[in-house]
Design a protein around this motif. Structure first.
Motif, short mmCIF file in Angstrom:
data_model
loop_
_atom_site.label_atom_id
_atom_site.label_comp_id
_atom_site.label_asym_id
_atom_site.label_seq_id
_atom_site.Cartn_x
_atom_site.Cartn_y
_atom_site.Cartn_z
N LEU A 152 -6.62 -7.04 6.31
CA LEU A 152 -7.00 -8.45 6.37
C LEU A 152 -7.73 -8.79 5.07
O LEU A 152 -8.67 -8.09 4.67
CB LEU A 152 -7.91 -8.70 7.58
CG LEU A 152 -8.54 -10.09 7.70
CD1 LEU A 152 -7.45 -11.14 7.88
CD2 LEU A 152 -9.52 -10.12 8.86
N VAL A 153 -7.31 -9.87 4.43
CA VAL A 153 -7.92 -10.28 3.17
C VAL A 153 -7.97 -11.80 3.13
O VAL A 153 -7.13 -12.48 3.74
CB VAL A 153 -7.12 -9.72 1.98
CG1 VAL A 153 -5.71 -10.29 1.93
CG2 VAL A 153 -7.84 -9.93 0.67
N GLN A 154 -8.94 -12.33 2.44
CA GLN A 154 -9.04 -13.77 2.29
C GLN A 154 -8.06 -14.27 1.23
O GLN A 154 -7.67 -13.53 0.32
CB GLN A 154 -10.46 -14.17 1.90
CG GLN A 154 -11.47 -14.02 3.01
CD GLN A 154 -12.83 -14.61 2.64
OE1 GLN A 154 -13.18 -14.68 1.47
NE2 GLN A 154 -13.59 -15.02 3.65
N ALA A 155 -7.68 -15.51 1.35
CA ALA A 155 -6.79 -16.12 0.35
C ALA A 155 -7.40 -15.97 -1.04
O ALA A 155 -8.61 -16.13 -1.22
CB ALA A 155 -6.57 -17.59 0.67
N GLY A 156 -6.56 -15.62 -1.99
CA GLY A 156 -7.02 -15.36 -3.35
C GLY A 156 -7.34 -13.91 -3.62
O GLY A 156 -7.54 -13.52 -4.78
N GLY A 157 -7.40 -13.11 -2.57
CA GLY A 157 -7.73 -11.70 -2.72
C GLY A 157 -6.53 -10.85 -3.10
O GLY A 157 -5.43 -11.35 -3.33
N SER A 158 -6.77 -9.54 -3.14
CA SER A 158 -5.75 -8.58 -3.56
C SER A 158 -5.67 -7.41 -2.59
O SER A 158 -6.65 -7.06 -1.93
CB SER A 158 -6.07 -8.04 -4.95
OG SER A 158 -6.09 -9.06 -5.92
N LEU A 159 -4.49 -6.83 -2.54
CA LEU A 159 -4.25 -5.59 -1.81
C LEU A 159 -3.23 -4.77 -2.60
O LEU A 159 -2.39 -5.35 -3.30
CB LEU A 159 -3.70 -5.85 -0.41
CG LEU A 159 -4.64 -6.35 0.68
CD1 LEU A 159 -3.84 -6.69 1.94
CD2 LEU A 159 -5.71 -5.31 1.00
N ARG A 160 -3.30 -3.45 -2.45
CA ARG A 160 -2.27 -2.59 -3.01
C ARG A 160 -1.66 -1.77 -1.90
O ARG A 160 -2.35 -0.98 -1.24
CB ARG A 160 -2.81 -1.67 -4.09
CG ARG A 160 -1.68 -0.93 -4.81
CD ARG A 160 -2.15 -0.07 -5.95
NE ARG A 160 -2.65 1.22 -5.50
CZ ARG A 160 -2.66 2.32 -6.27
NH1 ARG A 160 -2.17 2.27 -7.50
NH2 ARG A 160 -3.17 3.44 -5.80
N LEU A 161 -0.38 -1.95 -1.70
CA LEU A 161 0.36 -1.18 -0.71
C LEU A 161 0.95 0.06 -1.37
O LEU A 161 1.36 0.03 -2.53
CB LEU A 161 1.48 -2.01 -0.10
CG LEU A 161 1.09 -3.35 0.51
CD1 LEU A 161 2.33 -4.00 1.14
CD2 LEU A 161 -0.02 -3.21 1.51
N SER A 162 0.99 1.14 -0.60
CA SER A 162 1.60 2.38 -1.06
C SER A 162 2.71 2.78 -0.11
O SER A 162 2.66 2.48 1.09
CB SER A 162 0.57 3.51 -1.12
OG SER A 162 -0.47 3.20 -2.02
N CYS A 163 3.70 3.46 -0.64
CA CYS A 163 4.82 3.95 0.16
C CYS A 163 5.06 5.40 -0.26
O CYS A 163 5.58 5.67 -1.34
CB CYS A 163 6.05 3.11 -0.09
SG CYS A 163 7.56 3.74 0.70
N GLN A 164 4.68 6.32 0.61
CA GLN A 164 4.83 7.75 0.36
C GLN A 164 6.17 8.22 0.91
O GLN A 164 6.45 8.02 2.10
CB GLN A 164 3.69 8.51 1.01
CG GLN A 164 3.78 10.02 0.88
CD GLN A 164 3.35 10.52 -0.49
OE1 GLN A 164 2.35 10.07 -1.02
NE2 GLN A 164 4.12 11.43 -1.06
N ALA A 165 6.96 8.84 0.08
CA ALA A 165 8.29 9.30 0.49
C ALA A 165 8.31 10.82 0.62
O ALA A 165 7.64 11.54 -0.12
CB ALA A 165 9.34 8.86 -0.51
N SER A 166 9.13 11.31 1.55
CA SER A 166 9.32 12.74 1.72
C SER A 166 10.72 12.99 2.28
O SER A 166 11.39 12.06 2.73
CB SER A 166 8.26 13.32 2.67
OG SER A 166 8.36 12.73 3.95
N GLY A 167 11.15 14.23 2.21
CA GLY A 167 12.44 14.60 2.79
C GLY A 167 13.57 14.75 1.80
O GLY A 167 14.63 15.26 2.14
#
Length: 126
Positions: A11-26
């Motif tokens: 949850l973040v306020q408008a104007g804020g930032s987030l960084r998503l990560s996607c870990q792969a395996s297999g």
């Protein structure tokens, strides 16, 4: 079996930032395009961003261009989505996905992606 695990939502306020990560395996991470998609409540899943297997080609949906940045770190088997200047309309479940064939051109089409993560919720409050 390829597995993708997203993290970094919240949850973040408008104007804020987030960084998503996607870990792969297999399987080997390098050599395959990686995409990010999102699905808001009551809406179809839509393309957000894609990065080529070389990392040299990146494409974005018009709605996120200039605010989001996709990247990859092959040494860590991880793709990222840096999201800045977030808006309430960015609220959705975000999914990473990858293709089955190596060394192909990056695609914006959902149908080109075989492997999907479970998704991570991003909520932007106004």
């Amino acid at each position: 079996q390829v597995q993708l695990v997203e993290s970094g939502g919240g949850l973040v306020q408008a104007g804020g930032s987030l960084r998503l990560s996607c870990q792969a395996s297999g399987r080997s991470f390098s050599g395959y395009s990686m995409g990010w998609f999102r699905q808001a409540p009551g809406k179809v899943r839509e393309f957000v961003a894609v990065i080529s297997w070389t990392g040299g080609v990146r494409s974005y949906a018009d709605s996120v261009k200039g605010r989001f940045t996709i990247s990859r770190d092959d040494a860590k088997n991880t793709a990222y989505l840096q999201m800045n200047s977030l808006k309430p309309e960015d609220t959705a479940v975000y999914y990473c996905a990858t293709v089955i064939r190596p060394y192909g051109s990056p695609s914006k089409a959902l149908s080109e992606y075989t492997y999907w993560g479970q998704g991570t919720q991003v909520t932007v409050s106004s």
